[in-house]
Design a protein around this motif. Structure first.
Motif, PDB file in Angstrom:
ATOM      1  N   LEU A 255      -7.199  19.718  -9.382  1.00 49.61           N
ATOM      2  CA  LEU A 255      -8.319  20.338 -10.091  1.00 49.61           C
ATOM      3  C   LEU A 255      -8.965  21.431  -9.242  1.00 49.61           C
ATOM      4  N   GLU A 256      -9.096  21.161  -7.937  1.00 48.22           N
ATOM      5  CA  GLU A 256      -9.689  22.150  -7.050  1.00 48.22           C
ATOM      6  C   GLU A 256      -8.821  23.398  -6.962  1.00 48.22           C
ATOM      7  N   GLN A 257      -7.503  23.207  -6.926  1.00 49.86           N
ATOM      8  CA  GLN A 257      -6.588  24.354  -6.892  1.00 49.86           C
ATOM      9  C   GLN A 257      -6.678  25.150  -8.188  1.00 49.86           C
TER      10      GLN A 257
ATOM     11  N   SER B  22       0.839  -1.198   0.000  1.00 51.45           N
ATOM     12  CA  SER B  22       0.000   0.000   0.000  1.00 51.45           C
ATOM     13  C   SER B  22       0.872   1.246   0.000  1.00 51.45           C
ATOM     14  N   LYS B  23       1.939   1.215   0.779  1.00 50.77           N
ATOM     15  CA  LYS B  23       2.857   2.345   0.858  1.00 50.77           C
ATOM     16  C   LYS B  23       3.510   2.592  -0.495  1.00 50.77           C
ATOM     17  N   TRP B  24       3.942   1.513  -1.146  1.00 51.60           N
ATOM     18  CA  TRP B  24       4.559   1.654  -2.468  1.00 51.60           C
ATOM     19  C   TRP B  24       3.546   2.214  -3.463  1.00 51.60           C
ATOM     20  N   GLY B  25       2.317   1.683  -3.446  1.00 52.90           N
ATOM     21  CA  GLY B  25       1.297   2.143  -4.385  1.00 52.90           C
ATOM     22  C   GLY B  25       0.947   3.606  -4.186  1.00 52.90           C
ATOM     23  N   ALA B  26       0.823   4.013  -2.919  1.00 50.44           N
ATOM     24  CA  ALA B  26       0.483   5.409  -2.618  1.00 50.44           C
ATOM     25  C   ALA B  26       1.575   6.354  -3.106  1.00 50.44           C
ATOM     26  N   LYS B  27       2.831   5.981  -2.860  1.00 48.35           N
ATOM     27  CA  LYS B  27       3.945   6.815  -3.289  1.00 48.35           C
ATOM     28  C   LYS B  27       3.995   6.919  -4.810  1.00 48.35           C
ATOM     29  N   THR B  28       3.800   5.792  -5.477  1.00 49.58           N
ATOM     30  CA  THR B  28       3.825   5.785  -6.936  1.00 49.58           C
ATOM     31  C   THR B  28       2.668   6.593  -7.510  1.00 49.58           C
ATOM     32  N   GLY B  29       1.485   6.494  -6.896  1.00 48.89           N
ATOM     33  CA  GLY B  29       0.330   7.258  -7.350  1.00 48.89           C
ATOM     34  C   GLY B  29       0.555   8.751  -7.223  1.00 48.89           C
ATOM     35  N   GLU B  30       1.194   9.157  -6.127  1.00 43.70           N
ATOM     36  CA  GLU B  30       1.490  10.574  -5.913  1.00 43.70           C
ATOM     37  C   GLU B  30       2.467  11.088  -6.976  1.00 43.70           C
ATOM     38  N   ILE B  31       3.512  10.287  -7.242  1.00 45.66           N
ATOM     39  CA  ILE B  31       4.494  10.681  -8.251  1.00 45.66           C
ATOM     40  C   ILE B  31       3.854  10.765  -9.633  1.00 45.66           C
ATOM     41  N   ALA B  32       3.029   9.742  -9.953  1.00 43.74           N
ATOM     42  CA  ALA B  32       2.386   9.703 -11.266  1.00 43.74           C
ATOM     43  C   ALA B  32       1.506  10.922 -11.492  1.00 43.74           C
ATOM     44  N   CYS B  33       0.760  11.311 -10.461  1.00 45.91           N
ATOM     45  CA  CYS B  33      -0.128  12.467 -10.585  1.00 45.91           C
ATOM     46  C   CYS B  33       0.674  13.752 -10.726  1.00 45.91           C
TER      47      CYS B  33
ATOM     48  N   THR C 230      -4.719   7.117  -4.437  1.00 44.41           N
ATOM     49  CA  THR C 230      -3.842   8.264  -4.220  1.00 44.41           C
ATOM     50  C   THR C 230      -3.801   9.162  -5.451  1.00 44.41           C
ATOM     51  N   TYR C 231      -3.737   8.547  -6.630  1.00 48.13           N
ATOM     52  CA  TYR C 231      -3.719   9.312  -7.880  1.00 48.13           C
ATOM     53  C   TYR C 231      -4.974  10.174  -7.984  1.00 48.13           C
ATOM     54  N   VAL C 232      -6.136   9.561  -7.729  1.00 49.38           N
ATOM     55  CA  VAL C 232      -7.405  10.288  -7.819  1.00 49.38           C
ATOM     56  C   VAL C 232      -7.449  11.405  -6.781  1.00 49.38           C
ATOM     57  N   LYS C 233      -6.962  11.122  -5.582  1.00 48.72           N
ATOM     58  CA  LYS C 233      -6.966  12.123  -4.504  1.00 48.72           C
ATOM     59  C   LYS C 233      -6.152  13.358  -4.895  1.00 48.72           C
ATOM     60  N   PHE C 234      -4.923  13.138  -5.347  1.00 44.63           N
ATOM     61  CA  PHE C 234      -4.063  14.257  -5.712  1.00 44.63           C
ATOM     62  C   PHE C 234      -4.555  14.949  -6.983  1.00 44.63           C
ATOM     63  N   HIS C 235      -5.141  14.166  -7.892  1.00 42.73           N
ATOM     64  CA  HIS C 235      -5.686  14.756  -9.112  1.00 42.73           C
ATOM     65  C   HIS C 235      -6.860  15.672  -8.776  1.00 42.73           C
ATOM     66  N   ARG C 236      -7.728  15.231  -7.846  1.00 44.67           N
ATOM     67  CA  ARG C 236      -8.863  16.054  -7.432  1.00 44.67           C
ATOM     68  C   ARG C 236      -8.381  17.341  -6.768  1.00 44.67           C
ATOM     69  N   GLU C 237      -7.364  17.224  -5.919  1.00 43.50           N
ATOM     70  CA  GLU C 237      -6.825  18.408  -5.246  1.00 43.50           C
ATOM     71  C   GLU C 237      -6.245  19.386  -6.268  1.00 43.50           C
TER      72      GLU C 237
ATOM     73  N   ALA D 194      -9.294  25.257 -10.167  1.00 38.97           N
ATOM     74  CA  ALA D 194     -10.599  25.919 -10.178  1.00 38.97           C
ATOM     75  C   ALA D 194     -10.578  27.178  -9.325  1.00 38.97           C
ATOM     76  N   GLN D 195      -9.894  27.099  -8.162  1.00 35.81           N
ATOM     77  CA  GLN D 195      -9.794  28.262  -7.286  1.00 35.81           C
ATOM     78  C   GLN D 195      -9.007  29.385  -7.958  1.00 35.81           C
ATOM     79  N   ALA D 196      -7.912  28.995  -8.622  1.00 36.07           N
ATOM     80  CA  ALA D 196      -7.111  29.995  -9.331  1.00 36.07           C
ATOM     81  C   ALA D 196      -7.920  30.647 -10.446  1.00 36.07           C
ATOM     82  N   LEU D 197      -8.736  29.833 -11.138  1.00 40.41           N
ATOM     83  CA  LEU D 197      -9.578  30.368 -12.216  1.00 40.41           C
ATOM     84  C   LEU D 197     -10.624  31.322 -11.658  1.00 40.41           C
ATOM     85  N   LEU D 198     -11.183  30.951 -10.500  1.00 42.10           N
ATOM     86  CA  LEU D 198     -12.163  31.824  -9.870  1.00 42.10           C
ATOM     87  C   LEU D 198     -11.548  33.176  -9.511  1.00 42.10           C
TER      88      LEU D 198
END
Length: 283
Positions: A152-154, A73-84, A143-150, A156-160
């Protein structure tokens, strides 16, 4: 402890670099995470070999299942963060894990045949390896989806924030062109941004240009009026300019009273009025 499984683990450890090389070649048609990170080929292969060694260690040590799941799980989370962070496509990342699975099992199946290992060993190996790879993929995806959503939210905030451009015209005077539709989120940001920028620019007059606003409802109108009231508390006089005919008709229909507001036909008229009344543009 199943000794045959330990043999498989040692074989996997022995051939980890060959497997990593094979995986590297299989991924030549896509841009991998490691390539996006700017890694040299040797470093990328070393990274893959280390992941394969994790499976080898599991087969050799056969630790508690929960402990193994945590490692992967630790390896997957780290890899997902890097990929995003590198904007690696999710389908390419998932394709990589499929190639890992195929390469690892090709080696293990060959070793099982050569050593004529028992059916029990085959099923025990499957029960050890596949859930761990699945867990790594699951952690990577979450993890990828989590960081990707964050991200997008950032964005969107910058666009606002860019959608509330207070543009200085001359000393003490600025215009705020509002373009497009106003939703609840944008209307709330309007209050915060306008007050901060009015104070920062030490404004005495702010012209709210509504020529680019296509629809106005009660909520939007109420928020605009609140902004005007808040500006007045800062000593800033606000004027509405450029109200479109259809917007004006809607405002009348829903009962919005603009009688007490300073309304001008367009920016030119507003600036001319300011020039005549306050000599803001005189030298």
């Amino acid at each position: 402890m199943n000794n045959e499984i330990r043999i498989l683990g040692k074989k996997l450890s022995e051939l980890k670099y060959e497997i990593a090389q094979e995986i590297h070649q299989s991924l030549s048609h896509i841009t991998s995470i490691q390539e996006k990170a700017g890694w040299e080929k040797e470093r990328a292969i070393e990274h893959r070999a280390q992941f394969i060694q994790m499976f080898a260690d599991t087969l050799i040590e056969q630790p508690d299942h929960e402990l193994s799941l945590k490692r992967f799980s630790k390896w997957g989370a780290k890899t997902g963060e890097i990929a995003c962070s590198l904007n690696a496509p999710m389908d390419d990342v998932l394709q990589t894990t499929t190639i890992y699975r195929t390469a690892i099992w090709d080696v293990l199946k060959q070793e099982m045949k050569q050593k004529q290992m028992s059916v029990e060993t085959v099923f025990d190996s499957i029960a050890l390896i596949d859930p761990l790879l699945d867990q790594a993929v699951y952690a990577l995806s979450i993890t990828y989806v989590k960081f990707h959503r964050e991200a997008l939210e950032q964005s969107a905030q910058a666009l606002l924030e860019l959608s509330v451009p207070v543009v200085p015209i001359t000393k003490g005077v600025a215009v705020l062109p509002l373009i497009g539709s106003m939703n609840t989120e944008r209307a709330a940001l309007l209050m915060e941004e306008v007050l901060q920028k009015a104070a920062k620019l030490t404004l005495s007059h702010l012209l709210l240009d509504l020529s680019g606003v296509v629809t106005v409802d009660t909520m939007v109108a109420d928020q605009i009026f609140k902004v005007i009231d808040a500006l007045s508390l800062l000593g800033v006089r606000a004027s509405l300019i450029g109200i479109r005919p259809e917007v004006a008709q809607t405002m009348v229909t829903i009962g919005i009273n603009v009688g007490e507001l300073d309304v001008k036909a367009n920016l030119e008229a507003a600036l001319k009025d300011l020039q005549q009344s306050a000599h803001l543009f005189s030298s």
